[in-house]
Structure formats: C-alpha cells, structure tokens
Write a protein that holds these residues in place. Sequence first.
Motif, PDB file in Angstrom:
ATOM      1  N   SER A 108     -73.251  28.460  62.608  1.00 47.95           N
ATOM      2  CA  SER A 108     -73.038  27.427  61.579  1.00 47.95           C
ATOM      3  C   SER A 108     -74.162  27.467  60.560  1.00 47.95           C
ATOM      4  N   TYR A 109     -73.820  26.961  59.342  1.00 48.99           N
ATOM      5  CA  TYR A 109     -74.775  26.911  58.242  1.00 48.99           C
ATOM      6  C   TYR A 109     -74.665  25.548  57.572  1.00 48.99           C
ATOM      7  N   THR A 110     -75.772  25.115  56.949  1.00 47.19           N
ATOM      8  CA  THR A 110     -75.811  23.831  56.239  1.00 47.19           C
ATOM      9  C   THR A 110     -76.262  24.062  54.808  1.00 47.19           C
ATOM     10  N   LEU A 111     -75.535  23.438  53.862  1.00 47.43           N
ATOM     11  CA  LEU A 111     -75.861  23.541  52.446  1.00 47.43           C
ATOM     12  C   LEU A 111     -75.900  22.142  51.843  1.00 47.43           C
ATOM     13  N   LYS A 112     -76.792  21.954  50.874  1.00 48.93           N
ATOM     14  CA  LYS A 112     -76.841  20.690  50.126  1.00 48.93           C
ATOM     15  C   LYS A 112     -76.536  21.003  48.660  1.00 48.93           C
ATOM     16  N   VAL A 113     -75.486  20.311  48.124  1.00 46.21           N
ATOM     17  CA  VAL A 113     -75.005  20.568  46.772  1.00 46.21           C
ATOM     18  C   VAL A 113     -75.329  19.365  45.899  1.00 46.21           C
ATOM     19  N   GLU A 114     -75.755  19.648  44.658  1.00 48.97           N
ATOM     20  CA  GLU A 114     -76.026  18.594  43.683  1.00 48.97           C
ATOM     21  C   GLU A 114     -75.065  18.744  42.501  1.00 48.97           C
ATOM     22  N   GLY A 115     -74.455  17.611  42.086  1.00 52.41           N
ATOM     23  CA  GLY A 115     -73.625  17.574  40.890  1.00 52.41           C
ATOM     24  C   GLY A 115     -74.263  16.666  39.856  1.00 52.41           C
ATOM     25  N   SER A 116     -74.435  17.145  38.623  1.00 46.51           N
ATOM     26  CA  SER A 116     -75.140  16.379  37.601  1.00 46.51           C
ATOM     27  C   SER A 116     -74.450  16.568  36.250  1.00 46.51           C
ATOM     28  N   ASN A 117     -74.659  15.583  35.356  1.00 50.49           N
ATOM     29  CA  ASN A 117     -74.132  15.659  33.990  1.00 50.49           C
ATOM     30  C   ASN A 117     -75.085  16.464  33.114  1.00 50.49           C
ATOM     31  N   PRO A 118     -74.577  17.474  32.414  1.00 52.11           N
ATOM     32  CA  PRO A 118     -75.472  18.231  31.518  1.00 52.11           C
ATOM     33  C   PRO A 118     -75.775  17.490  30.228  1.00 52.11           C
ATOM     34  N   HIS A 119     -74.911  16.545  29.820  1.00 50.51           N
ATOM     35  CA  HIS A 119     -75.108  15.805  28.567  1.00 50.51           C
ATOM     36  C   HIS A 119     -75.342  14.332  28.916  1.00 50.51           C
ATOM     37  N   VAL A 120     -76.562  13.898  28.779  1.00 53.11           N
ATOM     38  CA  VAL A 120     -76.934  12.522  29.098  1.00 53.11           C
ATOM     39  C   VAL A 120     -77.300  11.810  27.803  1.00 53.11           C
ATOM     40  N   ASP A 121     -76.735  10.619  27.595  1.00 57.34           N
ATOM     41  CA  ASP A 121     -77.016   9.818  26.404  1.00 57.34           C
ATOM     42  C   ASP A 121     -78.334   9.085  26.619  1.00 57.34           C
ATOM     43  N   PRO A 122     -79.331   9.314  25.753  1.00 61.18           N
ATOM     44  CA  PRO A 122     -80.624   8.631  25.947  1.00 61.18           C
ATOM     45  C   PRO A 122     -80.492   7.113  25.936  1.00 61.18           C
TER      46      PRO A 122
END
Length: 784
Positions: free
Chosen positions: A335-349
């Motif tokens: 077995s293997y474990t992975l941690k995935v991150e999802g983020s917005n590339p365009h953020v309104d200041p």
Amino acid sequence: IRSSVHLECYIWVLSNFNRFLFLPLPTWQRFIKGGKEGQVLHRSKRGWVWNQFFVIEEYTGPDPVLVGRLHSDVDSGNGNIKYILSGEGAGTIFVIDDKTGNIHATKTLDREEQAQYTLTAQAVDRDTNKPLEPPSEFIVKVQDINDNPPEFLHGPYYARVPEMSNVGTSVMQVTATDADDPTYGNSARLVYSILQGQPYFSVEPQTGIIRTALPNMDREARQEYDVVIQAKDMGGHMGGLSGTTEVKITLTDVNDNPPKFPQSKYKHLLDLDKVPGEEVGRLKAKDPDLGDNGLVNYRLIDGDGLSMFELSTDSETREAVIKLKKSVDFETKRSYTLKVEGSNPHVDPQFLAWGPYKDEATIKISVEDADEPPVFVAPSYTFEVEENAPEGTLVGRVHAKDTDVANNPVRYMIPRYTDVEQFFSVNSEDGMITTTRPLDREAQAWHNISVSATEIVRVNIKVKDVNDNSPEFATNNEVLMCETVAPGKVIETVSAVDKDEMAHRQHFTFSLAPEVAHNHNFSLKDNRDSTASIFVLRKGFSRLTQDVYNLPIEINDNGFPAMSSTNTLTIRVCSCDSKNTILSCNVEPYVLPAGLSTGALIAILACIVILLAIVVLFVALRRQKKEPLIVFEEEDIRENIITYDDEGGGEEDTEAFDIATLQNPDGANGFLPRKDIKPELQYPIRPGSGRPAANSVDVDDFIKTRIAEADSDPTAPPYDSIQIYGYEGRGSLAGSLSSLESVTTESDLDYDYLQSWGPRFKKLADLYGTKDCSINDGDDGEDS
C-alpha cells in the motif's frame, strides 16, 4: 399713450388662482418713460416691436382663445380701419376680427407638434386697402401643459454588477425623457424611484443612477434580479405623470469560494497488471465559482508514494488524475499513501481574508495480489469460413501463453454472451475453433466472439458470401398513371436490390415475363445501369373499363450462380386534369342510389324510440302526482294571516295564554304597514286609537282596536284585509271551529248559510252542507 399705433396683448398665464393677466408691451413702457409730460411725441418710420404672444396648448374650451388685440390710434371706431393677419396658421389656426383687431386661436394647439408660430400684422384702410403702417412680424408661443408622461426610450435595460459589492456600488444609469417644455414649470422635471427591487437596490431620485443597497449579495445564492424603475414628472408630486422601465441586473462571479474536496480520505485499488502511465484513480475538488474563478490546480505535497505515482489534471472534467509512474510489486510493498492539495490559481486580493483558497485530501492506494494471466500470442484474430459449411468445419486456432513461473496449462472457452446462439465451439486444450452448424451470410455476415484464457481476446469471423438470394424490386409502390397518358411516355423507372454482395461490375438486368412479352399496353427498356424504364404503348385507357394492370417483370442478378426472380409491377389508372395532376384513382359510380342509407334509417328510428320513451315517462309522472285538496281560484287574494299553534282553556282561563302574543309587534312604533305590500309612506295612527295593555285579556276591546287601526290605516289598499285569530278553547262562547271533533260529534247546527258566503267558502259549504242535504233527502223519502 400718444402714438399712432399700439398693441394690447392679453397673455394667458396659468397661476394658482387660474386668472388671466393683462400686460402692456415693454416697448411701449419704454416709450412712455422716454417722453416728457405734456410733450406730443411723433412716431418715426420704423417697424413695430412686439412682445411674444402666449397660448396654452390643448385648450378645449367652448370658445376660441383670445390671443391679443391689434389697435391703431387712427382707428376712431367708425370702421374705416381694417386689420390684416398673415403668416403661419393665419386664417386656419389664428383669425383676426378686421374691425376690432382681436386675434383668436380657433384650434387646439400642441406644443410638441409646433412650439411657436410667426405671424405678420398690418393695419390698412378699409376702402382703399392702403397700408396705414408697414407690416410687422410677431411670434405666438404655445405655452406648455403637462400632457406627456416620461418615457424610457432604451428600455428594457440589462446591467451587471460583481457579487459581494459594497453598498452604494453604481450599477447603471437609466434616463427618461419628457416631451413637455423643460423651461416652463415642472412639467419636465423628473424624479426617479424604485418600484421593485428593494431592498437589494436603490435609485438616485435626480440622476436615475441605480446602486446596490445590500452588502454581500452572493451570486451562488441568487444570480438575477428584476428591478422596476419609475420616472415621474412635476418633481414627483401628486398629479404628475409617470413611466416605468424594467432593469434586469445580473450578479457576476468573483472568486469568493475556496475549493473543497467532498471527502478528506480516498481509497483506490491497484492491479498488478497496471503498467506505468495507466490511470489508478481520480478525485475532484468542488468550487461553486465560475470560469477562471472556479479553476482548481492539483499537486502531490506528501506521502510515501511520491516516487511511484504522478498527478495530472483532466482539461475537460477538471479532475485530478493519479497515474502509475513505476511498476509495483505486491511482495515488496502492499500500500501507498498520497496527500493531494487543490488550490485556486486566481485569487482576488479583495477577498484574501476569506481564505485560504485551497484544500487537502489523503489517498490510500492498495496493491492487489493476483496471478499473472496468460497472454495471447496475437491481440486479435480474424478467420474466414464458407457459408453453408457443414458442422465441425475448422475455423482457426487461438493460442495463449502463461507468463507465470508455474506455467500452468491454459484452458480456452467462449463466453456465451459473445456467442449467444452458439455457432462456434473452441477446444479447451488446443484453442481450435469449429462451427456447430451451417452459417448463413445473409442472416449474419460477421460473428464477433471472444475466447477466454483468463483475459478476453476478441475473435472476428467473417462469413463469405455465396450468391443464394434472388433480386427483387427496391420498392413495392403502385405506379399511378393518367387516363390521358400519351403513347411512348415513361411512367416509371424500376430498380432492384439483392441481399447478396454485388461483385465488381455486376449489375441487374430486366425483361418482361414471357407471358406478357407481346402485350399491347406496356413495354420495358433495360437501361444497363441496374434500372429499367416502363413505357406506354397505346392511348385511351379508362379506369371504368380497367383500373389496375399487373405487369410481371423478370430480374436477373448475373451472379455465380445466376439468380433471377419475377416481380409484379402494379399500375393503377387515375383521373387527371389538363396539367396531368392526379385527381382520383378510385372507381366512381355515375348513378348514386336513391333514398336514404341504412345508417341514416337506423339513426331516425333511434330518435323516434327515444322521443316515445320520453313521452311515456312524462305521462307516468303526471299520473303519479296528487291533486291538491283545495282548488284555489286564480284571484288576486291578499291576506295578512297570523297563525298561532296554541290552544288555551277558554275565556275562563286567564293565565294559560298571554293575549299580548296576538298584538302586532309592528304597531309598537306607531304605524302598521301591511306585510304583503311595502308602503312608500308610513303614517302614525290617529290620536285616540287606544291599545289595550300587554297583559289585558279583554278580547272584545282588542279586536275593536285592531279593526279601528285597519280602518284608519292610510297605506292600506281598498281591498279587504282578513285578520284571523286562533283564540278558542274550552268554555269559550264561540265554541270550537276545528274539524277534528266535527266528524264524531253530532250537531244540530244548520250550515246552509255557508252557501251564501260566496266562492271563497264553497269548499267549506260542500263539506258541511252536503251531508245535511243527503240526510234531509232521506227523511223526505221516509215521510213520503
């Protein structure tokens, strides 16, 4: 004013008191101020100087409007001066009294059509028409009234504003126009208000700018708003005219929502047969924002499988795709474990404080343990077999190898769902495929079966064609031909089809069947392109003589072996007009049968039976009705009947019955209206008509009082009014008038007098007088 000519102008001014103000011309005022007292001033030769005339628009009074008056000092009133008016509208809209110089407007004027009129006035000698003064020009202005509502010329409007905008953010400006005069009064002074759209939006009253009125309006909760704006003239005061327009406001998206994984942990299974580059699993973070604001980028940030797996993004579904980077071994790591991150590339200041605009999820990938399956030598096989081949014919052989170290024997089988009708069988040991029955290419040209040896291999078997089907017509439609068709005309072009495969340069040939080869009606020409033309040989066809012709045609496919068939072409004769347009193809009789059809006769008989049934039912119902016991004559009898279902103890009983119940309650107010007629006037009773007390038991006084009231009532018509009182009982001198005891009680009273009471008592006289008469007749018989 010492001048040869002057003009008196009546200016109509709309004021709070609706009065008209008479003002002299400022020119003449300046002339008066410039002269000295007692000095006679002489006018030099110059054109007249006029002020403007004013006429209120849309005036609808009964008389023409007085605009002004032209007057000359040389006019002594003897009628020698004639006043002339010319220019715009002179004689049609504006007229002048040539004697008095009064100028009137004869028509209703509209300032929006024409705001002013230029006229020329002149005074001339009536006899010689010699001008007394040079002509002078003046202007009549049409004074505006508020007769035009504001209009939005560009509505409906569409506007967009970003969601989460601050209160007071400008959305758009709407502008209304008013055709009234903006320089006069408040007729064109507009005030804007919002009728629909609160509390989300507001509008500035003077400018018409629409602004946001609520903070944090979220597009994800509601995207569109319908706003109604009103523009009202007269400064928005009561009595002003108004117009409305619709504004559809759409909230545009901003990046105010961070991405979010539906789950915090995911599980995937990995087969050992996966090769590097193959997909292992997918996951997706949800972001309700739109477009670039909803884009999510994924990356691996931690885990023990960073070197074994890689992550990419599907451009269409925007999902994170996990792929195998290196081959895995179950014995090495399970077995293997992975941690995935999802983020917005365009953020309104502007919304950074609402962050962070990212989310994380953990993926656990488990490696499955399984034996290595056999591998076929070829990825797919294609074999051929003759159609109609006998059972057990060899089709071909498939071969697979076991890649495991144990090298177990390979077993072959055909999954039944790939060969439902079981046309083929495979030898489980050597992979030989044979037929189980003869095959028909026309029924099924290709058989796609699978042979399984742990993994499924597609086997495609093509059935070779044999020319075993006869050709036939491509369509079986009837041919419609006009009666007046000319000889030599092509009435149809036929073609053929064949279920067998057509070889290169193979075509169909057509010919008439031998039995009709020498007919005198139709002929056939083979076009040598797998079609044939049908010609007419004669004229004079008649559908009354024969309406249908059957023409057998023989078709040959020129195959190996050659196949042919005879097909019948049906030709129907039709009636056509002069342009060869078909009118009818049915045989129509010349003489229609006389009389009614069977259906019409049945319908008539059914109606007669229904009418008879209704009549019988009506008669039966009339017979079941009982005649009334008393037949009333059709006379206009009006009675005031008061009935009391109470019987007292006679005149001696003074406590069993309260005589006050007999008194008319309507008489308590001093007047006695009839109950059958509502009198127009009600009069009080004459003074002196007494009424017994409520507790009085003197019936005689009571009846006399009621009679006196009825006689003195001025509202009563001149017909009788019968008063009936149900006061009787034991001990009463009047006895009982009830018929209940009359049947069983013998009475010596003589009721013959009832015959003289008139038709109203005829029934009563018949009930009592008849018995007595019959008894008397019997007695007379005995005496005689």
